[in-house]
Write a protein that holds these residues in place. Structure first.
Motif, PDB file in Angstrom:
ATOM      1  N   UNK A 286       0.757  -1.047   0.190  1.00  0.00           N
ATOM      2  CA  UNK A 286      -0.061  -0.319   0.380  1.00  0.00           C
ATOM      3  C   UNK A 286       0.434   0.886   0.031  1.00  0.00           C
ATOM      4  N   UNK A 294      11.714   6.567  -1.032  1.00  0.00           N
ATOM      5  CA  UNK A 294      11.357   8.151  -1.418  1.00  0.00           C
ATOM      6  C   UNK A 294      12.276   8.776  -0.230  1.00  0.00           C
ATOM      7  N   UNK A 304      11.222   6.291 -10.383  1.00  0.00           N
ATOM      8  CA  UNK A 304      10.788   7.132 -11.257  1.00  0.00           C
ATOM      9  C   UNK A 304       9.287   7.242 -10.798  1.00  0.00           C
ATOM     10  N   UNK A 306       5.570   4.483  -8.762  1.00  0.00           N
ATOM     11  CA  UNK A 306       4.899   3.578  -8.547  1.00  0.00           C
ATOM     12  C   UNK A 306       3.520   3.135  -8.660  1.00  0.00           C
TER      13      UNK A 306
ATOM     14  N   UNK B 286       5.595  10.578  -1.724  1.00  0.00           N
ATOM     15  CA  UNK B 286       6.415   9.512  -1.621  1.00  0.00           C
ATOM     16  C   UNK B 286       5.604   8.085  -1.599  1.00  0.00           C
ATOM     17  N   UNK B 287       4.108   8.298  -1.566  1.00  0.00           N
ATOM     18  CA  UNK B 287       3.100   6.330  -0.535  1.00  0.00           C
ATOM     19  C   UNK B 287       2.863   6.888   0.274  1.00  0.00           C
ATOM     20  N   UNK B 288       3.268   7.696   0.825  1.00  0.00           N
ATOM     21  CA  UNK B 288       2.982   8.060   2.325  1.00  0.00           C
ATOM     22  C   UNK B 288       1.384   8.486   2.592  1.00  0.00           C
ATOM     23  N   UNK B 290      -1.310   7.054   0.633  1.00  0.00           N
ATOM     24  CA  UNK B 290      -1.434   5.579   0.503  1.00  0.00           C
ATOM     25  C   UNK B 290      -1.021   4.569   1.472  1.00  0.00           C
ATOM     26  N   UNK B 291       0.113   4.805   1.751  1.00  0.00           N
ATOM     27  CA  UNK B 291       0.307   4.256   3.388  1.00  0.00           C
ATOM     28  C   UNK B 291      -0.625   4.371   4.447  1.00  0.00           C
ATOM     29  N   UNK B 307      -1.051   6.319  -7.364  1.00  0.00           N
ATOM     30  CA  UNK B 307       0.230   6.803  -8.284  1.00  0.00           C
ATOM     31  C   UNK B 307       1.621   7.816  -7.541  1.00  0.00           C
ATOM     32  N   UNK B 308       2.849   7.028  -7.702  1.00  0.00           N
ATOM     33  CA  UNK B 308       3.543   7.825  -6.915  1.00  0.00           C
ATOM     34  C   UNK B 308       4.461   8.311  -8.565  1.00  0.00           C
ATOM     35  N   UNK B 309       4.659   9.566  -8.776  1.00  0.00           N
ATOM     36  CA  UNK B 309       5.395  10.310  -9.219  1.00  0.00           C
ATOM     37  C   UNK B 309       6.208  11.468  -9.728  1.00  0.00           C
ATOM     38  N   UNK B 310       7.502  10.424  -9.170  1.00  0.00           N
ATOM     39  CA  UNK B 310       8.441  10.910  -8.662  1.00  0.00           C
ATOM     40  C   UNK B 310       9.052  11.017  -9.832  1.00  0.00           C
ATOM     41  N   UNK B 311       9.256  10.925 -11.695  1.00  0.00           N
ATOM     42  CA  UNK B 311       9.980  11.912 -11.988  1.00  0.00           C
ATOM     43  C   UNK B 311       8.379  12.224 -13.015  1.00  0.00           C
ATOM     44  N   UNK B 313       8.904  12.368 -16.241  1.00  0.00           N
ATOM     45  CA  UNK B 313       8.066  11.258 -17.076  1.00  0.00           C
ATOM     46  C   UNK B 313       6.769  10.761 -16.797  1.00  0.00           C
ATOM     47  N   UNK B 314       6.683   9.948 -15.398  1.00  0.00           N
ATOM     48  CA  UNK B 314       5.762   9.325 -14.891  1.00  0.00           C
ATOM     49  C   UNK B 314       4.158  10.554 -14.921  1.00  0.00           C
ATOM     50  N   UNK B 362      16.106  17.465   1.300  1.00  0.00           N
ATOM     51  CA  UNK B 362      16.532  18.430   2.202  1.00  0.00           C
ATOM     52  C   UNK B 362      16.686  20.082   0.218  1.00  0.00           C
ATOM     53  N   UNK B 394      13.521  16.538   6.998  1.00  0.00           N
ATOM     54  CA  UNK B 394      12.644  15.479   5.533  1.00  0.00           C
ATOM     55  C   UNK B 394      11.483  14.660   5.964  1.00  0.00           C
ATOM     56  N   UNK B 398       7.251  14.727   5.168  1.00  0.00           N
ATOM     57  CA  UNK B 398       6.009  14.499   4.590  1.00  0.00           C
ATOM     58  C   UNK B 398       5.560  13.845   6.070  1.00  0.00           C
TER      59      UNK B 398
END
Lengths: 417, 417
Positions: A286, A294, A304, A306, B286-288, B290-291, B307-311, B313-314, B362, B394, B398
């Motif tokens: 999840x 991250x 990239x 998830x 970064x997913x927190x 959803x977590x 969707x974790x869109x870090x990039x 492109x994503x 940072x 950091x 988050x």
């Protein structure tokens, strides 16, 4: 060997509202210097109890570190006790800390009130270490009653932890501590008991001055730490390194780092060096895998993104898992894990991808028990899957699943190396 | 008022390897019953220190709760001390715990060794509460030296926490505790100092027997707890409820629950009742998010995925954020946050979606400082965005970003209610 006591002052800890993390950080820092922590004590904002406790610990220990009790609305109690115990005669203003009070409040856009200015007032017997992260100073009392040196630190965790390097430097410079050599090795993918069996003869053959500690953690695995107290540090480091080479020969890729690290950091280092990228597809975890990856600063260089595909529709539509595969094998299966990893790799164009599908609980799905997870990793060398089964509560299962997935990814990355 | 002491035995805590969470859970349980915790003490696996500490605390406190020191390889030290302090004459086998030892080891596929059988041996003065989660029993010593009753619990957190209800029931049945009424109200989106100002006149007008506590937490906001000690519980509950109605009138939607809860649980309850669904698009968190959402059992009923869109492109390829929007406004912007939320809503066909884009640190991006986040929520009533700015490290940033996003989603869900 020096003996230390750690004391925390604050009602919020005694009512279970706040977890005392300061003591743990302090204990670890002291232990790494070879200073034995004899006790940790938490007491409330109560003058008599503070005085009694400090008096007793100072008479029994070499070093007493106190955190808390210094907030702008509380400072009178603890500071009054410190004034008395240190045999101080008057209050003095510390210019360095006063400047810090002004600086900090200004940067927060707050007015400087008399209550704030009072924080720079210290008993005349106090030596001050300026607290660069807060308004309350770190105070050192060397001539306090009893035999111990007392360090008074603020209670706010990031201020207390921030002060640790300065406090440890002061302790080192005022005590002739034996040299101490620590080296850590990070291990993942083996139970503590099996590890202990596997390295038994190596451990038995360790020189008698080398001490081995097992430090397990659900997210990072087992940290094996070898310590040597006393002797020539440089020589000891070489001696320990030679032993660790032997350990590496026994454990191979069960070791993921030869220094204190985490799976997500180790994976990041491999990927950064190779300029390769990863993505993740998470069901039962999840978002925890993405969250762990991250949590490392600079992870945007290789992570990239998830997809958390909690619903079957998202597995199918976003990740492209064929509905026939889900029907045939079930959601918790090697086939679905593989299709999820392959799907997110294609979607993000990453070099590698990792996925999880399982049951964190409470409850199983009729076929798989609670605690089952299928993990897949895919990349240039094809797709691999693995199944694990744990017996914990939901929160702990999620952590175990995520750490196991990261480790499975790590092993894939190392294939052929 | 009864006074309690909590003692933890174990070297692993004193070297900072393990955080003592048991004491905090015990403290909270005792405090909720109106029992004052006078001190928490951690000591090592040292017979003399254990004996001295227990003796001292038993002479000063009504209730002494000890956790740890009972593992199969450690039990001799702590148990020997308990045998002596309780004036026991012999060791007796407890059939209920013996059965549990067999059951638990069998379920883990392990052999029952003599060392395990010894765990069901207790001093004859001990009353046993069978530990249903582990092999070491909970022991109660009522006739111990000093004035206090001593409870000895295993140290493994899930066993210790699991034993708390039985221990509290025993404490209640052996002490004439005053009745106690607690009601909690969960608040998010306001600083403690502003909240305190906002409710000052309400607080001043509280009947003198009602006590208000502020219990802040970065993920859940501020828990306001009103307590009444003594008196008729049923009557007091009605009286407190009447006061809380007044509080609700002042704070409105700043209150997210009228019982102890979390943002993710509250959101889940709203969505389950309406049979509606959500999804998330996360950059800096970064997913927190959803977590947190999936940490709630049963969240699969309303959480479709994320969707974790870090990039970048994503963001573009998976979420459909137009590259022109990123170029024009920058990644950390209201426009990108909105496009991310709208993108993931479309992708997952959820009723609502929430998104984050920002800088956990940072470092900033040259335009936005570290700690900046843009949050968007979208749904049937269009898209809303908001910007927040925090000054933490950091990890804490988050957490703050994720909690603020959940709260922004909550407020959107409640619009028009």
């Amino acid at each position: 060997m020096e003996i230390a006591s750690i004391i925390t002052i604050g009602d919020e800890i005694l009512i279970g509202q706040v977890l005392d993390t300061n003591s743990s950080f302090l204990a670890r820092a002291l232990e790494e210097e070879g200073i034995h922590v004899g006790s940790m004590i938490s007491i409330g904002d109560n003058e008599q109890q503070i005085e009694e406790t400090l008096r007793k610990e100072l008479s029994a220990k070499d070093i007493v570190i106190v955190t808390g009790g210094l907030g702008p609305t509380k400072d009178d109690i603890t500071k009054k006790v410190l004034f008395r115990l240190s045999g101080s005669k008057k209050w003095v203003e510390h210019p360095g800390q006063l400047e810090m009070v002004h600086l900090i409040l200004r940067s927060r856009g707050l007015d400087v009130l008399p209550i704030n200015l009072a924080q720079a007032q210290v008993p005349d017997k106090a030596e001050v270490i300026v607290n660069k992260k807060g308004t309350a100073p770190v105070m050192v009392f060397r001539s306090s009653e009893g035999k111990g040196t007392l360090y008074s630190l603020p209670g706010v965790p990031f201020e207390a932890v921030g002060a640790i390097p300065d406090v440890m430097a002061d302790i080192r410079s005022h005590n002739s501590l034996a040299s101490i050599t620590h080296r850590s090795v990070m291990v993942y993918g083996i139970a503590e008991s099996s590890l202990s069996e596997m390295i038994a003869s190596w451990e038995d053959a360790l020189p008698s001055d080398m001490h081995l500690a097992y430090l397990p953690d659900p997210l990072t695995g087992i940290r094996l730490r070898v310590s040597v107290y006393g002797g020539d540090k440089e020589k000891n480091e070489k001696r320990v390194d030679a032993q660790l080479a032997g350990l590496k020969a026994i454990l191979g890729n069960l070791i993921y780092s030869l220094e204190d690290s985490s799976l997500q950091k180790s994976i990041g280092e491999i990927l950064k060096e190779r300029a390769e990228t990863i993505s993740a597809a998470e069901s039962c975890t999840g978002g925890e895998i993405a969250h762990l990856i991250t949590s490392v600063p600079g992870s945007s260089a290789y992570f990239l993104g998830s997809v958390t595909s909690y619903a079957i529709s998202v597995k199918e539509k976003v990740l492209g898992v064929p509905s026939s595969v889900i029907e045939k094998y079930g959601v918790v299966s090697a086939e679905v894990a593989a299709a999820m990893a392959e799907g997110v790799r294609k979607l993000t164009s990453s070099d590698y991808a990792v996925s999880t599908t399982g049951l964190a609980g409470p409850g199983g799905d009729g076929i798989n028990p609670e605690g089952t997870v299928w993990i897949a990793v895919t990349g240039p060398r094809g797709t691999r899957t693995v199944r694990y089964s744990y017996k914990n509560d939901r929160a702990r299962n999620i952590q175990r699943f995520a750490a196991s997935a990261l480790n499975f990814l790590r092993l894939y990355l190392l294939e052929g190396e």
